[in-house]
Design an enzyme around this catalytic site. Structure first.
Site, PDB file in Angstrom:
ATOM      1  N   ASN A   8       0.869  -1.170   0.000  1.00 48.89           N
ATOM      2  CA  ASN A   8       0.000   0.000   0.000  1.00 48.89           C
ATOM      3  C   ASN A   8       0.909   1.225   0.000  1.00 48.89           C
ATOM      4  O   ASN A   8       1.504   1.544   1.022  1.00 48.89           O
ATOM      5  CB  ASN A   8      -0.893  -0.039   1.259  1.00 48.89           C
ATOM      6  CG  ASN A   8      -1.694   1.235   1.450  1.00 48.89           C
ATOM      7  OD1 ASN A   8      -1.764   2.070   0.548  1.00 48.89           O
ATOM      8  ND2 ASN A   8      -2.299   1.379   2.623  1.00 48.89           N
ATOM      9  N   LYS A  10       0.090   4.274  -0.257  1.00 47.74           N
ATOM     10  CA  LYS A  10      -0.543   5.476   0.302  1.00 47.74           C
ATOM     11  C   LYS A  10      -0.283   6.670  -0.628  1.00 47.74           C
ATOM     12  O   LYS A  10      -0.261   6.484  -1.836  1.00 47.74           O
ATOM     13  CB  LYS A  10      -0.050   5.716   1.733  1.00 47.74           C
ATOM     14  CG  LYS A  10      -0.204   4.446   2.581  1.00 47.74           C
ATOM     15  CD  LYS A  10       0.006   4.626   4.029  1.00 47.74           C
ATOM     16  CE  LYS A  10      -0.178   3.284   4.729  1.00 47.74           C
ATOM     17  NZ  LYS A  10      -0.103   3.376   6.171  1.00 47.74           N
ATOM     18  N   HIS A  95      -9.508   1.238   4.626  1.00 48.78           N
ATOM     19  CA  HIS A  95      -8.251   1.385   5.378  1.00 48.78           C
ATOM     20  C   HIS A  95      -8.524   2.315   6.565  1.00 48.78           C
ATOM     21  O   HIS A  95      -9.282   3.286   6.440  1.00 48.78           O
ATOM     22  CB  HIS A  95      -7.158   1.959   4.481  1.00 48.78           C
ATOM     23  CG  HIS A  95      -5.816   1.922   5.134  1.00 48.78           C
ATOM     24  ND1 HIS A  95      -5.437   2.859   6.079  1.00 48.78           N
ATOM     25  CD2 HIS A  95      -4.793   1.045   5.020  1.00 48.78           C
ATOM     26  CE1 HIS A  95      -4.221   2.554   6.505  1.00 48.78           C
ATOM     27  NE2 HIS A  95      -3.808   1.466   5.874  1.00 48.78           N
ATOM     28  N   GLU A  97      -6.939   4.663   7.792  1.00 50.44           N
ATOM     29  CA  GLU A  97      -6.680   6.089   7.536  1.00 50.44           C
ATOM     30  C   GLU A  97      -7.881   6.749   6.869  1.00 50.44           C
ATOM     31  O   GLU A  97      -8.178   7.914   7.126  1.00 50.44           O
ATOM     32  CB  GLU A  97      -5.407   6.239   6.677  1.00 50.44           C
ATOM     33  CG  GLU A  97      -4.160   5.983   7.512  1.00 50.44           C
ATOM     34  CD  GLU A  97      -2.950   5.520   6.710  1.00 50.44           C
ATOM     35  OE1 GLU A  97      -2.959   5.601   5.476  1.00 50.44           O
ATOM     36  OE2 GLU A  97      -1.988   5.047   7.358  1.00 50.44           O
ATOM     37  N   GLU A 162      -5.609  -5.235  10.418  1.00 49.09           N
ATOM     38  CA  GLU A 162      -4.623  -4.189  10.675  1.00 49.09           C
ATOM     39  C   GLU A 162      -4.936  -3.488  11.992  1.00 49.09           C
ATOM     40  O   GLU A 162      -5.788  -2.584  12.031  1.00 49.09           O
ATOM     41  CB  GLU A 162      -4.652  -3.143   9.548  1.00 49.09           C
ATOM     42  CG  GLU A 162      -4.264  -3.696   8.196  1.00 49.09           C
ATOM     43  CD  GLU A 162      -3.644  -2.612   7.313  1.00 49.09           C
ATOM     44  OE1 GLU A 162      -2.508  -2.826   6.879  1.00 49.09           O
ATOM     45  OE2 GLU A 162      -4.277  -1.572   7.100  1.00 49.09           O
ATOM     46  N   GLY A 168       2.290   1.996  10.862  1.00 53.02           N
ATOM     47  CA  GLY A 168       3.304   3.053  10.809  1.00 53.02           C
ATOM     48  C   GLY A 168       3.976   3.347  12.133  1.00 53.02           C
ATOM     49  O   GLY A 168       4.669   4.355  12.269  1.00 53.02           O
ATOM     50  N   SER A 200       3.161  -2.297  10.339  1.00 52.36           N
ATOM     51  CA  SER A 200       4.595  -2.375  10.641  1.00 52.36           C
ATOM     52  C   SER A 200       5.254  -3.694  10.245  1.00 52.36           C
ATOM     53  O   SER A 200       6.151  -4.177  10.941  1.00 52.36           O
ATOM     54  CB  SER A 200       4.845  -2.071  12.126  1.00 52.36           C
ATOM     55  OG  SER A 200       4.481  -0.731  12.405  1.00 52.36           O
TER      56      SER A 200
HETATM   57  P1  PGA Z   1       2.768   0.170   7.611  1.00 50.76           P
HETATM   58  O1  PGA Z   1       1.301   0.416   6.990  1.00 50.76           O
HETATM   59  O2  PGA Z   1       3.291  -1.105   7.018  1.00 50.76           O
HETATM   60  O3  PGA Z   1       3.562   1.372   7.173  1.00 50.76           O
HETATM   61  O4  PGA Z   1       2.600   0.072   9.075  1.00 50.76           O
HETATM   62  C1  PGA Z   1       0.412  -0.647   6.780  1.00 50.76           C
HETATM   63  C2  PGA Z   1      -0.870  -0.151   6.196  1.00 50.76           C
HETATM   64  O5  PGA Z   1      -1.289   0.964   6.539  1.00 50.76           O
HETATM   65  O6  PGA Z   1      -1.518  -0.824   5.383  1.00 50.76           O
END
Ligand code: PGA
Length: 238
Positions: A8, A10, A95, A97, A162, A168, A200
């Site tokens: 992803n 982003k 997601h 976010e 997740e 992150g 992560s």
């Molecule tokens: P990350 O993000 O691997 O940077 O923690 C995962 C995600 O948001 O899908």
């Protein structure tokens, strides 16, 4: 089942990054086959370019979000069929976010997943608990409610577990906690539905995470931006 490693991106990456990433993946793949199915979800504007660059490589390309409608007066949005049209085969929906920044609730996420399926895309539906929900012992209930309300009963769906606090942050749940969550999800979902872990995932912890029972792959944010790290995660699959 074959694992799926999904990147992803982003809101990162520019056109040149797409080309450099794929060129490096082409070199890696020339040295031997991948141990997992691979997917990259770049910013929408790069989807078409990625599709063109990957050509004969075994890398699928997906979107990061789609609208619930096939068309309409929705400034700034993208319909699922527009992603299909340019060669995408997957689409992330729900997601955390987007759930947090745009107030997307389970019903909205479910409608997006349905729209993706209707357009011929495989939705990757993201679900996960907050740190507070984990602290008060509600993780499994949160996951059950999320599956019920936001995941279509269709084996083309992929579910990404997740934990919001793991995204992150550099922190991940313990192997036991991941196993418990995935075991719970497995019992709720159709047998062929892939359940990815996200939050992560890095080359350093991928081997341990991908060896956990019922973990069918990973949804990778930050570490998917560098081909070397993404490839290391793919090759960490058992
Ligand atoms: P990350 O993000 O691997 O940077 O923690 C995962 C995600 O948001 O899908």
């Amino acid at each position: 089942m074959t694992k799926l490693i999904a990147g992803n991106w982003k809101m990162y990456g520019h056109g040149g990054d797409a080309m450099a990433f794929i060129d490096e993946m082409r070199t890696k793949l020339a040295g031997g086959p991948a141990k997992a199915d691979m997917l990259i979800c770049p910013p929408a504007i790069l989807v078409e370019r990625f599709v063109r660059y990957v050509k004969e490589l075994p890398i699928a390309i997906g979107g990061q979000d789609c609208h619930v409608e096939p068309q309409g007066a929705h400034t700034g949005d993208i319909a699922a069929n527009m992603l299909t049209e340019v060669g995408a085969t997957y689409c992330i929906v729900g997601h955390s976010e987007r759930r947090q920044a745009y107030g997307e609730d389970h019903a909205k996420v479910r409608a997006k997943a349905d729209a993706a399926l209707k357009a011929g895309l495989r939705p990757i539906v993201c679900i996960g608990e907050t740190l507070h929900e984990r602290a008060i012992g509600q993780t499994l209930d949160v996951l059950k409610a999320a599956v019920k309300a936001s995941v279509p009963d269709d084996d083309r769906v992929v579910v990404a577990y997740e934990p919001i606090w793991a995204i992150g942050s550099g922190s991940t749940p313990s192997a036991e906690e991941i196993a418990e969550a995935h075991h719970t999800l497995r019992r709720l979902l159709m047998p062929n539905v892939r359940i990815l872990y996200g939050g992560s995932v890095k080359p350093q912890n991928a081997k341990e995470i991908l060896a956990i029972k019922d973990v069918d792959g990973a949804l990778v944010g930050g570490a998917s931006l560098k081909a070397a790290d993404f490839w290391a995660i793919v090759q960490a699959c058992p």
